[in-house]
Structure formats: C-alpha cells, structure tokens
Design an enzyme around this catalytic site. Structure first.
Site, mmCIF file in Angstrom:
data_model
loop_
_atom_site.group_PDB
_atom_site.id
_atom_site.type_symbol
_atom_site.label_atom_id
_atom_site.label_comp_id
_atom_site.label_asym_id
_atom_site.label_seq_id
_atom_site.Cartn_x
_atom_site.Cartn_y
_atom_site.Cartn_z
ATOM 1 C CB SER A 73 -0.910 0.024 1.211
ATOM 2 O OG SER A 73 -2.013 -0.807 0.969
ATOM 3 C CE LYS A 76 -3.745 0.489 -1.124
ATOM 4 N NZ LYS A 76 -4.495 0.164 0.110
ATOM 5 C CE1 TYR A 198 -3.788 -1.129 -5.088
ATOM 6 C CE2 TYR A 198 -4.550 -3.412 -5.108
ATOM 7 C CZ TYR A 198 -4.214 -2.268 -4.413
ATOM 8 O OH TYR A 198 -4.289 -2.249 -3.040
ATOM 9 C CE1 TYR A 250 -4.676 1.208 4.243
ATOM 10 C CE2 TYR A 250 -3.074 0.343 5.787
ATOM 11 C CZ TYR A 250 -3.481 0.581 4.493
ATOM 12 O OH TYR A 250 -2.701 0.194 3.467
ATOM 13 C CB VAL A 268 -0.087 -5.941 4.014
ATOM 14 C CG1 VAL A 268 -1.387 -5.365 4.529
ATOM 15 C CG2 VAL A 268 -0.112 -6.132 2.509
HETATM 16 N N1 GLN Z 1 -1.806 -5.359 -2.259
HETATM 17 C C1 GLN Z 1 -2.428 -5.194 -0.993
HETATM 18 C C2 GLN Z 1 -3.965 -5.319 -1.143
HETATM 19 O O1 GLN Z 1 -4.501 -4.714 -2.001
HETATM 20 C C3 GLN Z 1 -2.077 -3.893 -0.378
HETATM 21 C C4 GLN Z 1 -2.756 -3.692 0.960
HETATM 22 C C5 GLN Z 1 -1.919 -3.004 1.960
HETATM 23 O O2 GLN Z 1 -0.692 -2.938 1.880
HETATM 24 N N2 GLN Z 1 -2.554 -2.504 3.023
HETATM 25 O O3 GLN Z 1 -4.579 -6.001 -0.396
#
Ligand code: GLN
Length: 615
Positions: A73, A76, A198, A250, A268
């Site tokens: 993430s 992002k 993605y 988050y 994650v």
């Molecule tokens: N690739 C992961 C997902 O979409 C990224 C989520 C994350 O790092 N919080 O679930």
C-alpha cells in the site's frame, strides 16, 4: 613504547541512537505476518530495519535496511501523485474523495450515491487512482508507475513476480472492488488490466532505505535528494501529504497523527514511509502487522523516533529561520569599483540611500513578511534596495509574489528594488512578473549599478568616469612639486596592454608599481585551478595599483587583468629605491601617498567587516 592502535572510526551520535532504538524494539513479539497473500507469509518476522534520509541526501540506516520486500500500500500514496500529474486535482477529486473512511484498508466501501471511494489510501481509492494513470508514449500503466517509483527511490526498482502472481491468484476481494468501481463509473474501462497493474505496483520491491529516500523526496518538494532529479511534480506534494496525514495509516490514522505527527503510509509487506515536510524522510520495515494492518514494530519505532527527535509536524520548534540575515548600506559596503575622491565622498554622504538586505533559508510567507514590512518602513529614506539571495535555500511562489509586488509598489514611489544571486529562482521571479532589468547575477554588479545611478543623481553632469587622465593628475602624484614630478616622469616607462591581458600574476615577485593613464583593470584573487577567482577591486584611469610591492617586497597576492585596452606608467622597485640618494623628498612624498591609499583601503575593509558582523 608500543604505538597506540589506530582510533576506531567515530560513530555518529545519530547512528548510536538508531542502534539503541532498534535494540529497544527488536525483541517485541507482537503482530502477525500478513498471509492473505500467500507469498507474503514467507517473510521472516524478525526482520527489522530503520532508516532516516535527510534533505541533503544523507542516509542513516540500522538493522535490515537493505532487505528487499514489497511496497504494497505504500505505493498508493505515490501513484496518487502520478495520477494527479496526469489528470489534475479537480478531475481526481471528482472520482476519489479525501475523507478518512474509518474502515479497514480492504473494505468494499464506497460513498452512497456517487460510488466514489472515500480516499486514495484504501484499496478502492487506490485501484481507482491506478486506473487514472495514463498509458503514454508507448508505455503501459505499470511501466509508467515503475519508472515513477524508481525515480522517487533514485534507483531501478523491480517487481517481485512471485508476490504479484500470488496476489493476482487470490485477490478476489480487490477484483470485486474493481467491478464495483466500474459499475459506478469511477473507472471508465473493464477493471481487469487496472487490477493487474495495481497488483504489480503493490509488488514493487524496495528496501527500507528506499522508503526513507522516497520520503525525503516528498519532503524535498519532489526532488530526490540523492539524484537531484525532480521525481514528483511539486504541485502535488501537498495533496499527497494531506491524504497520507489523514488516511495513510487506515483506521489508526487519527491516533498516528496525534502521537507520531508525520504524514505516513504503511503497507502489508511491513513497511512504513513517513515524511517530515521540508526536512526528512523515514523508512521503517518489519513484517509482523497489528490489527489495523500496520507494522507493529514500525509503529513503535516511529512513535519513539518522533518523540525522541521532536519530529511532530505540529511541534512549535519547527519555526523557520528568519529570512533577514544581514543588512547594511552603501556607506559601509561599497562595490569593488574604486572611485575618484569626489565620488567617494558623495557615496559617503548619500550611500545610506542604498540598502542591502541579505536573505537566508527558506522564503515563505512568515519569513518574508517582516522583510517586506521593514523595506516599506525604510522606503522613504531610500532610493535603492538590493535583496541578496545568495544564502536562500528555497522560496515558494507566495513569498516570491510578495517580493514582486513589493518591487512594483516601490517603483510607483520611485524606489528601485534589485535582486541578486537569484540563480534558480530567476525564471520563477520573471514568470511572476519581476522586472527583468532588476535581476543581477551577483551583488557586486548590482551594487555598482546602484552607485552609478545614485552618483548620477547627486553629482549630475560632474559624474563622469574619465577614460584618460594626464600623468600629472594621477592619484599618486597628488601633492608633489614640479621638480619631483618631472623626476618621476623621467623614471617611469609607459606600457600598453590589450583587453584580457594579465598585467600582474599572483605569486610572481612584486617588482613594480603601476599608474593607470587610460582604461580600467580588475584585481582577482587566484582561483583554484589557475582560473581567475573572485574579483576584489576594479581600478580606473588615474589610479595606482601594485603599490604593496614597493612597501613589503612580497610576491603578488592577486592577478590584475586589463578590462579594456590599457596604458600605464610603471615605476620599477629598483628605480624607486635609487631615489634614496638623488631624490629623497620625492621618495618620502610617494611613500606618504602610498600609505594614505593603503590606509584608506584598510578603513574600507574595516567598515565592511563591521557591516558583515551584523552588529
Ligand atoms: N496489495 C495489498 C492489497 O490490495 C495492499 C494492501 C496493503 O498494503 N494494506 O490487499
């Protein structure tokens, strides 16, 4: 006696601190390595790295700072920046909100009615943002994203194909989100390709060091502090950092900004990238995650780091350096052009009307405002202000606009505001409407221009710089009787030099004094590689140079170069010494005159030293 062993290389106190921080949290056993993407479960839960990258490109690292892992993430935040560059802020806001959702990162939550994702940091918003990245110049979305993230890290990043495949095979929830986005028209095409892009962006492999450098790039107006490349458009930085602040962690985002106080993004894979705007970037990595999907050790390390080093963005200690570093006027500091007596005296009387303000640090509204206020207050007694930007590190458009506006309002009152050493800022100043004629490369040319205009005002038609001065009217001969004058005339040969010719070379024996009959010369300190260094003086017709040699016989300390065709009279040191017996009065007269000149220039230097000390 035994020679003492070579001293171990001193460890920086920052490295010592980071090592202690690492030790403090390395034993913490909380959290679980993510396993919903099967390949991620292979991570070693003990991996733990901490890095800080400074705005000038230094990286401190401790622990597993070079262990590769996938961004997940964290990508992002930056991909949102790329989409903003491609589509613009308004178009992005139409599709993706900027409200914290309070939901988990993978929630299938879209705003009722519009179907717009709450923000670009949850999966729904991130998939939508990925879909806004354009295919361009033969490059696919993921190729552009990979190149963009590589520029942020300052090295070529690759995709961990196993992690990508693993998520692609199991990411049904994200697929569901993709189809929802399609259903609400948030994305304009079938989501299949966007989802693969993605998954691949999430699988881009970085180290904790890369995260720190990416953070420092965000902290540094988008310029990677190591490669100096503009990796992220500066316009989008505030947008990226805003969503990181409110949504980057988050449903822990509120508590994070309260406790740690740094815009940040977690993934994650166990990484966290945090930014102290204008100052530094932080990368932390440790795979076990807490209930919200943030690295458990990472949260602890960042909390301590922020508290121990006082990094919270809302810390009052972050007040920027005052912009005004030094101020003086033209009675204290003159241009390097030596001037005839009448002009010197005029500048001594009127030089207070030329004021120099040396600015420093980062120019923003709050640092420039006092400068603008001060200039406005003094404008009544002044004709010129010179802003010297040599020590300015950065300036935002708002502060430059203030400078340009000040210039305009002063001009309406007949006062000129010049700017020098603006270097990189010149293009922006011009774009914001600064008068091009007021931008000077260096303070000396600007100061000389102010002096010329001031002297033309004060002396009127008497302000002329003589192109040629008869021998008998030169400074050196001031006060000599007719007999001495003709003895000296007979003793001094005439010499001519072409433009650019070196009349005196630094390091050579000083064996003569020069009287300039026509043309002008500049004195420059020797530069590092034989090239001419900084200019320290300019002499015009009627003036004397090279006289120090007659007093101390030491080698030449500077170069003297003809600025135009020059004719001089030269008094060799041997002839000067021979005056002892034949013309003792002439020798005393010359020594008096030389002493007067040397003491005048020493006084001038003293005034400068005093001005530069800032009192
Ligand atoms: N690739 C992961 C997902 O979409 C990224 C989520 C994350 O790092 N919080 O679930």
């Amino acid at each position: 006696m035994q020679p003492s062993p070579p001293a171990a290389e001193a460890r920086s106190p920052i490295e010592t601190y980071l090592a202690a921080l690492h030790d403090r949290h390395a034993g913490h056993a909380g959290g679980q390595v993510a396993n919903y993407i099967p390949e991620l479960a292979k991570a070693n839960p003990a991996w733990f790295g901490i890095c800080i990258a400074t705005r000038d490109g230094h990286v401190y690292e401790v622990g597993d700072s070079r262990q590769p892992f996938t961004m997940q993430s964290i990508s992002k935040a930056l991909v949102y920046g790329l989409a903003l560059e491609d589509r613009g802020e308004a178009a992005m806001l139409e599709r993706i909100g900027v409200e914290p959702s309070g939901d988990a990162f993978n929630a299938i939550s879209l705003k009722a009615g519009t179907g717009a994702p709450f923000n670009p940091m949850i999966n729904a918003g991130a998939i939508a943002a990925c879909g806004q990245v354009m295919r361009r110049s033969g490059r696919s979305r993921i190729q552009r994203i990979q190149a963009y993230l590589s520029a942020c890290a300052g090295r070529e990043l690759d995709i961990d194909v196993d992690v990508y495949r693993s998520e692609s095979q199991t990411g049904h929830r994200n697929r569901a989100i993709g189809w929802m986005l399609r259903n609400f028209g948030v994305i304009d095409e079938e989501p299949t390709e966007i989802l693969e892009a993605y998954f691949q962006q999430c699988a881009i492999r970085v180290t904790c060091r890369d995260l720190a450098v990416m953070g420092a790039t965000l902290a540094n107006q988008g310029v990677n502090p190591i490669t100096r490349q503009q990796a992220i458009a500066p316009d989008g930085i505030d947008n990226i950092l805003s969503v990181m602040s409110t949504c980057g962690m988050y449903d822990f985002s509120g508590e994070w900004i309260y406790r740690v106080g740094l815009p940040a993004k977690s993934g994650v894979g166990g990484g966290i990238m945090a930014v102290l705007p204008g100052q530094l970037g932080i990368g932390v990595f440790s795979p076990p995650l807490d209930g919200q999907g943030n690295s458990a050790r990472g949260i602890r390390a960042c909390t301590d780091l922020s508290n121990d080093l006082a990094l919270h963005v809302f810390n009052n200690g972050n007040a920027p350096l005052p912009a005004l570093r030094l101020k003086y006027d033209n009675t204290q500091v003159r241009s390097r052009r030596r001037r005839p007596q009448e002009q010197r005296q005029a500048l001594g009387r009127e030089g207070g009307r030329v004021r120099v303000l040396e600015l420093q640090g980062d120019l923003v509204f709050s640092t420039v405002e006092p400068v603008v206020r001060g200039v406005n207050e003094q404008a009544r007694e002044c004709q010129f202000f010179l802003l010297n930007l040599r020590s300015v590190i950065s300036a935002d458009d708002a502060s430059l606009r203030l400078v340009v506006e000040l210039q305009r309002s002063l001009a309406a009152r007949g006062v000129r505001l010049l700017v020098c050493h603006a270097r990189a800022l010149e293009t922006r100043l011009r774009r914001l409407g600064a008068d091009v004629e007021t931008l000077y490369p260096d303070d000396d040319t600007a100061l000389e221009a102010c002096e010329d205009l001031l002297l033309a005002n004060v002396l009127g038609s008497r302000f002329v710089t003589a192109k040629e001065v008869p021998f008998a009217r030169c400074d050196l001969l001031d006060g000599l009787g007719a007999a001495d004058l003709s003895s000296l005339d007979a003793a001094m040969a005439e010499r001519h030099y072409a433009t650019g010719e070196r009349i005196i070379c630094a390091g050579e024996p000083g064996d003569a004094l020069f009287v300039l009959l026509s043309g002008s010369v500049e004195v420059r300190l020797p530069g590092p590689t034989g090239k001419p260094g900084p200019r320290i003086e300019v002499f015009a017709a009627g003036m004397t140079f090279g006289e120090m040699a007659l007093v101390d016989g030491a080698p030449r300390s500077a170069d003297v170069i003809a600025l135009e065709p020059v004719s001089c009279r030269v008094l060799e040191i041997r002839a000067f010494e021979a005056f002892d017996e034949r013309y003792p009065r002439l020798k005393i007269g010359l020594l008096q005159q030389i002493t007067r000149q040397l003491s005048a220039s020493l006084r001038r230097r003293n005034a400068e030293v005093q001005a530069f000390k800032g009192r």
